[in-house]
Design an enzyme around this catalytic site. Structure first.
Site: not given
Ligand code: NAD
Length: 460
Positions: A205, A290
């Site tokens: 999401k 949420y």
């Molecule tokens: P994050 O920034 O920690 O991780 C994102 C990953 O994408 C990184 O490894 C990064 O290197 C990579 N990436 C690839 N191309 C990129 C670019 N152009 N710019 C930036 N990063 C790039 O993020 P996260 O917290 O892991 O979130 C990822 C997804 O998961 C989001 O959509 C977020 O909304 C979702 N999320 C959901 C929950 C949940 O509880 N369901 C919790 C956290 C995050």
């Protein structure tokens, strides 16, 4: 002779020399014990189900325990059914359920796309608690990080992909599902390419940054005849499920009003979450979602009108491009009103309270990965009863992934398919419009309950 040596070794292992044993226990008992050990050796078993054993207490006393008898466990042939062990706790006590994981070769294989916080901190560890899902491939822009993660989780080197050769997942028969865990703006592209590679898609999401992108994702998965699920973990979480059941059964009378908050302090203005082109917005699509999604889930209804405010502290570098705060009201066909707020500039707070005619139900906190707490209060005559029901904690990510795996294995519609994500996107667009225009925005009236969801899973 060899058998005798083995017996002595067993006795020594239990802290008893031969002479010592014979003197202490007498030949009669010794013969019995030796006889039973001999029988165990003859049958090649490392333990028998009915025999005495000897142990040493803390003061050095040797004790021969009484023979024990454990009834054989009931071992169902069906792989998904748990082994039934001997009962020992009274029915009044809480039971721990014996997990029944499927054998490895029967689980759905996942490719995890994006190795950031959510993947490394939550999803990959959660596979250890999955019963129907396993990780078999990784996709990352950082080969060094990916190699380390591959070793940590036993993923083959040849099953590690870059964003450029992502489409080659098509050839990897071990991969049935792809889990998209990338910045929001990338969800659409990687879902569409993944479906075209013939894989089912579980997408984080918010589904995407526009309703048009959401629709394109749904269309691509339909065209490729692949399943699409949005990872709304709260809809698979037992406390939230219990509140939904209380709302739907009108346990405390009709629900009239819901308040929901999801807020946290963000940092790092450079992070993609503060760049509109990547995140789609600020607090609203990230954490405010949420409140929106959970209220819709609890009520099983769709709002017909929204009215919103939006604010960002002037000069705060974090909020140059995306909003800090959104506060909005939603009006539902049954007459329920919901008041929701989300903030990127206050200390963590994630809670909601559902107000009904004769009581209220609250989760505080409501949305974290662990430690969700329920409190309910209702009037019974002159007595006001406040309770704090405690449900066994589950791993939300394992439950959610296993639900998707089950849908793939049994060809079922996921409970939170792409249409569920699209509906949230429509409502978020209306919320932003209302905040911009400073007036309520109407939404189409949808009469059907759970209009955008698949069948309710048996267990949360
Ligand atoms: P994050 O920034 O920690 O991780 C994102 C990953 O994408 C990184 O490894 C990064 O290197 C990579 N990436 C690839 N191309 C990129 C670019 N152009 N710019 C930036 N990063 C790039 O993020 P996260 O917290 O892991 O979130 C990822 C997804 O998961 C989001 O959509 C977020 O909304 C979702 N999320 C959901 C929950 C949940 O509880 N369901 C919790 C956290 C995050």
């Amino acid at each position: 002779m060899k058998k005798m040596d083995h017996l002595l070794a067993v006795l020594q292992d239990r802290g008893l020399g031969r002479q010592e044993f014979l003197q202490w226990a007498g030949r009669g008992i010794a013969a019995g014990v030796v006889g039973s050990l001999a029988a165990s050796c003859r049958s090649g078993q490392s333990s028998t189900r009915s025999q005495s054993s000897i142990y040493t207490t803390s003061d050095g006393t040797k004790v021969v325990s009484s023979p024990w008898e454990t009834p054989p466990a009931k071992v169902p042939e069906k792989p998904g059914e748990p082994i039934q062990l001997e009962e020992w706790k009274a029915k009044t006590e809480r039971e721990t359920e014996t997990p029944a994981p499927l054998p490895d070769d029967q689980r759905v294989g996942y490719a995890i796309v994006g190795l950031g916080h959510l993947s490394l901190d939550e999803l990959l560890p959660a596979f250890g608690q999955c019963k129907k899902s396993k990780v078999v491939a990784l996709v990352s822009g950082s080969p060094e990080k990916m190699q380390k993660v591959a070793k940590q989780y036993g993923v083959k080197t040849e099953s590690c992909y870059s964003y450029q050769n992502y489409d080659q997942l098509k050839e990897n028969k071990e991969v049935q599902a792809i889990y998209i865990v990338l910045p929001n703006s990338m969800h659409a592209e990687y879902t569409i390419r993944g479906a075209q590679a013939g894989k089912h898609i579980l997408c984080e999401k918010p589904m995407a940054n526009s309703a048009a992108d959401c629709q394109a994702m749904i269309d691509a998965c339909k065209k490729a005849d692949r399943k699409l699920m949005i990872a709304y973990r709260i809809q698979y979480e037992p406390n939230n499920r219990m509140i939904r059941e209380m709302v739907q059964s009108k346990k405390y009378g009709a629900v009239k009003f819901i308040e929901a908050v999801n807020a946290q302090n963000s940092a790092n203005p450079q992070h993609w979450r503060h760049v509109k082109a990547l995140a789609g917005g600020g607090a609203l699509p990230d954490i405010g979602l949420y409140c929106l999604n959970t209220v819709r889930y609890l009520l099983a209804e769709e709002p017909t009108e929204v009215f919103a405010y939006q604010y960002s502290t002037p000069g705060d570098a974090r909020f140059r491009d995306v909003e800090e705060m959104v506060s909005w009201q939603m009006k539902f066909p049954s007459g329920v009103y919901a008041s929701c707020s989300t903030h990127y500039g206050v200390h963590e707070s994630r809670r909601y309270r559902v107000h009904a005619e004769r009581g209220w139900m609250e989760l505080a906190p409501a949305f974290p990965y662990k430690g969700i707490q329920m409190q309910t209060s209702y009037a019974e005559g002159e007595i006001e009863r406040t309770e704090q029901p405690k449900l066994p904690e589950t791993n939300q990510f394992a439950t959610e992934m296993d639900h998707f795996s089950e849908c793939i294995m049994q060809n079922k519609q996921p409970f939170t398919p792409g249409e569920e994500g699209l509906q949230d996107q429509h409502i978020m667009e209306a919320i932003y419009q209302s905040a911009r225009e400073g007036k309520p925005v109407k939404l189409p009236e949808i009469k059907k309950k759970d209009a955008f969801r698949g069948p309710l899973p048996k267990e949360a």
